[in-house]
Design a protein around this motif. Structure first.
Motif, PDB file in Angstrom:
ATOM      1  N   GLN A   1       0.845  -1.191   0.000  1.00 42.84           N
ATOM      2  CA  GLN A   1       0.000   0.000   0.000  1.00 42.84           C
ATOM      3  C   GLN A   1       0.883   1.243   0.000  1.00 42.84           C
ATOM      4  OE1 GLN A   1      -3.305  -0.460   0.039  1.00 42.84           O
ATOM      5  NE2 GLN A   1      -4.009   1.648   0.171  1.00 42.84           N
ATOM      6  N   SER A   3       1.219   5.076   0.421  1.00 41.04           N
ATOM      7  CA  SER A   3       0.422   6.136   1.026  1.00 41.04           C
ATOM      8  C   SER A   3       1.276   7.066   1.867  1.00 41.04           C
ATOM      9  CB  SER A   3      -0.669   5.532   1.922  1.00 41.04           C
ATOM     10  OG  SER A   3      -0.096   4.871   3.033  1.00 41.04           O
ATOM     11  N   VAL A   5       0.457   9.629   5.341  1.00 40.73           N
ATOM     12  CA  VAL A   5      -0.543   9.928   6.361  1.00 40.73           C
ATOM     13  C   VAL A   5      -0.033  11.051   7.239  1.00 40.73           C
ATOM     14  CG1 VAL A   5      -1.864   9.044   8.303  1.00 40.73           C
ATOM     15  CG2 VAL A   5      -1.372   7.552   6.356  1.00 40.73           C
ATOM     16  N   PHE A 118       1.854  11.504  -4.451  1.00 37.31           N
ATOM     17  CA  PHE A 118       1.123  10.920  -3.342  1.00 37.31           C
ATOM     18  C   PHE A 118       0.615  12.055  -2.454  1.00 37.31           C
ATOM     19  CE2 PHE A 118       2.479   6.628  -4.173  1.00 37.31           C
ATOM     20  CZ  PHE A 118       3.738   6.765  -4.744  1.00 37.31           C
ATOM     21  N   GLY A 120      -1.786  12.944   1.115  1.00 34.55           N
ATOM     22  CA  GLY A 120      -2.478  12.456   2.279  1.00 34.55           C
ATOM     23  C   GLY A 120      -3.894  13.014   2.341  1.00 34.55           C
ATOM     24  N   GLN A 121      -4.617  12.619   3.371  1.00 36.27           N
ATOM     25  CA  GLN A 121      -5.990  13.078   3.561  1.00 36.27           C
ATOM     26  C   GLN A 121      -6.060  14.443   4.228  1.00 36.27           C
ATOM     27  OE1 GLN A 121      -8.858  11.442   2.420  1.00 36.27           O
ATOM     28  NE2 GLN A 121      -7.242  10.355   1.312  1.00 36.27           N
TER      29      GLN A 121
END
Length: 129
Positions: A1, A3, A5, A118, A120-121
């Motif tokens: 995965q 990602s 964060v 990439f 993040g949220q």
């Protein structure tokens, strides 16, 4: 995965400090230009700080210069943003990115982009008394 964060957002008083962290999984941050953006609802996303891919040079927007410090921890594959002397207009959702830097500094526009990005949220920062 693959990602990134973010963490570390929250409520701070004017003049206070916060430290944001960004951890990457599945890829190596130092292989990408990395940075922090922020966004207020209804406004365009704004680049705040960047570290170039091939050199340790750091770049800051006009509003971040002399108050924010971006750093990268290669051993832990992490990115940080130390924010000091916070102001109410720093209130925004802050995003970590690997693969894209795009910000306006004092007299310059800095941009570096990798073919892969990439995001993040985001982590919310609120500066209020």
């Amino acid at each position: 995965q693959l990602s990134v964060v973010e963490s570390g957002g929250g409520l701070a008083q004017p003049g206070g400090s916060l430290r944001l962290a960004c951890t990457a999984s599945g890829f190596t941050l130092r292989d990408y230009p990395v940075g922090w953006f922020r966004q207020v609802p209804g406004k365009r996303r704004e680049g705040v700080a960047c570290i170039a891919r091939d050199e340790p040079t750091t770049w800051y927007s006009v509003s971040a210069k002399d108050r924010f410090t971006i750093s990268r921890d290669n051993a832990n594959n992490a990115l940080y943003l130390e924010m000091d002397d916070l102001r109410p207009d720093d209130t925004a959702n802050y995003f970590c990115t690997a693969g894209r830097c795009d910000l306006v500094g004092e007299g310059f526009h800095y941009e570096q982009q990798h073919r892969t990005e990439f995001w993040g949220q985001g982590t919310q920062v609120t500066v209020s008394s």
